[in-house]
Design an enzyme around this catalytic site. Structure first.
Site, PDB file in Angstrom:
ATOM      1  N   ASP A  48       0.828  -1.456   0.081  1.00 10.65           N
ATOM      2  CA  ASP A  48      -0.047  -0.067   0.039  1.00 10.65           C
ATOM      3  C   ASP A  48       0.990   1.256   0.105  1.00 10.65           C
ATOM      4  OD1 ASP A  48      -2.440  -1.541   0.288  1.00 10.65           O
ATOM      5  OD2 ASP A  48      -2.090  -1.686   2.268  1.00 10.65           O
ATOM      6  N   GLY A  49       0.449   2.274  -0.822  1.00  8.07           N
ATOM      7  CA  GLY A  49       1.058   3.716  -0.516  1.00  8.07           C
ATOM      8  C   GLY A  49       1.749   3.838  -1.924  1.00  8.07           C
ATOM      9  N   CYS A  50       1.642   2.849  -2.800  1.00  8.46           N
ATOM     10  CA  CYS A  50       2.352   3.167  -4.215  1.00  8.46           C
ATOM     11  C   CYS A  50       1.222   3.475  -5.195  1.00  8.46           C
ATOM     12  CB  CYS A  50       3.045   1.684  -4.609  1.00  8.46           C
ATOM     13  SG  CYS A  50       4.526   1.337  -3.589  1.00  8.46           S
ATOM     14  N   ALA A  51       1.792   4.367  -6.153  1.00  9.14           N
ATOM     15  CA  ALA A  51       0.835   4.786  -7.065  1.00  9.14           C
ATOM     16  C   ALA A  51       0.419   3.769  -8.184  1.00  9.14           C
ATOM     17  CB  ALA A  51       1.406   5.813  -7.887  1.00  9.14           C
ATOM     18  N   SER A  52       1.466   2.729  -8.178  1.00  7.51           N
ATOM     19  CA  SER A  52       1.072   1.729  -9.258  1.00  7.51           C
ATOM     20  C   SER A  52       1.037   0.414  -8.513  1.00  7.51           C
ATOM     21  CB  SER A  52       2.520   1.283 -10.068  1.00  7.51           C
ATOM     22  OG  SER A  52       3.648   1.407  -9.215  1.00  7.51           O
TER      23      SER A  52
END
Length: 132
Positions: A48-52
């Site tokens: 979690d916390g990634c744009a991709s």
């Protein structure tokens, strides 16, 4: 405390003075990684916390940390390859002592990534640290 594979990346970055060349090198490193099997792309391995989309799958062996990873974004896949060079082969009891931010600063990565990519990189480092 960086692994030899990471030191090779540092040397490559010193040779590649232009950030665009460094960026391409990171992408090429990601392309060279084996894909993560679909069976390992599950909520438990998703970061979690990634744009991709990003998945990290730890696989400790005989007290030594290793992980595999995958992303749908080529630059993020390359960042996973950089993190693998930094962390793979580190004894489990030494994992928490790896100062990823200091080591990555040697590459000036966060200075040249978008805010979203930098946040994603920090999320991946946090996930790896949780394995310690």
């Amino acid at each position: 405390m960086a692994q030899e594979a990471f030191e090779e990346i540092v040397a490559d970055f010193e040779f590649l003075e232009d950030w665009e060349d460094r960026y391409r090198h990171v992408i090429d490193m990601g392309k060279a990684m084996d894909p993560l099997p679909d069976a390992l792309k599950v909520p438990a391995t998703k970061v979690d916390g990634c744009a991709s989309q990003v998945w990290l799958h730890p696989r400790p062996e005989n007290g030594t940390f290793y992980f595999d990873g995958e992303s749908d974004a080529m630059i993020v896949r390359g960042l996973i390859a950089v993190l693998r060079a930094l962390y793979n082969g580190v004894p489990m009891d030494q994992l928490a002592k790896v100062d990823a931010h200091a080591e990555l600063a040697r590459l000036s990565l966060e200075d040249n990534l978008s805010a979203q990519r930098s946040n994603g990189l920090r999320a991946m480092i946090k996930r790896i640290g949780e394995q310690a």
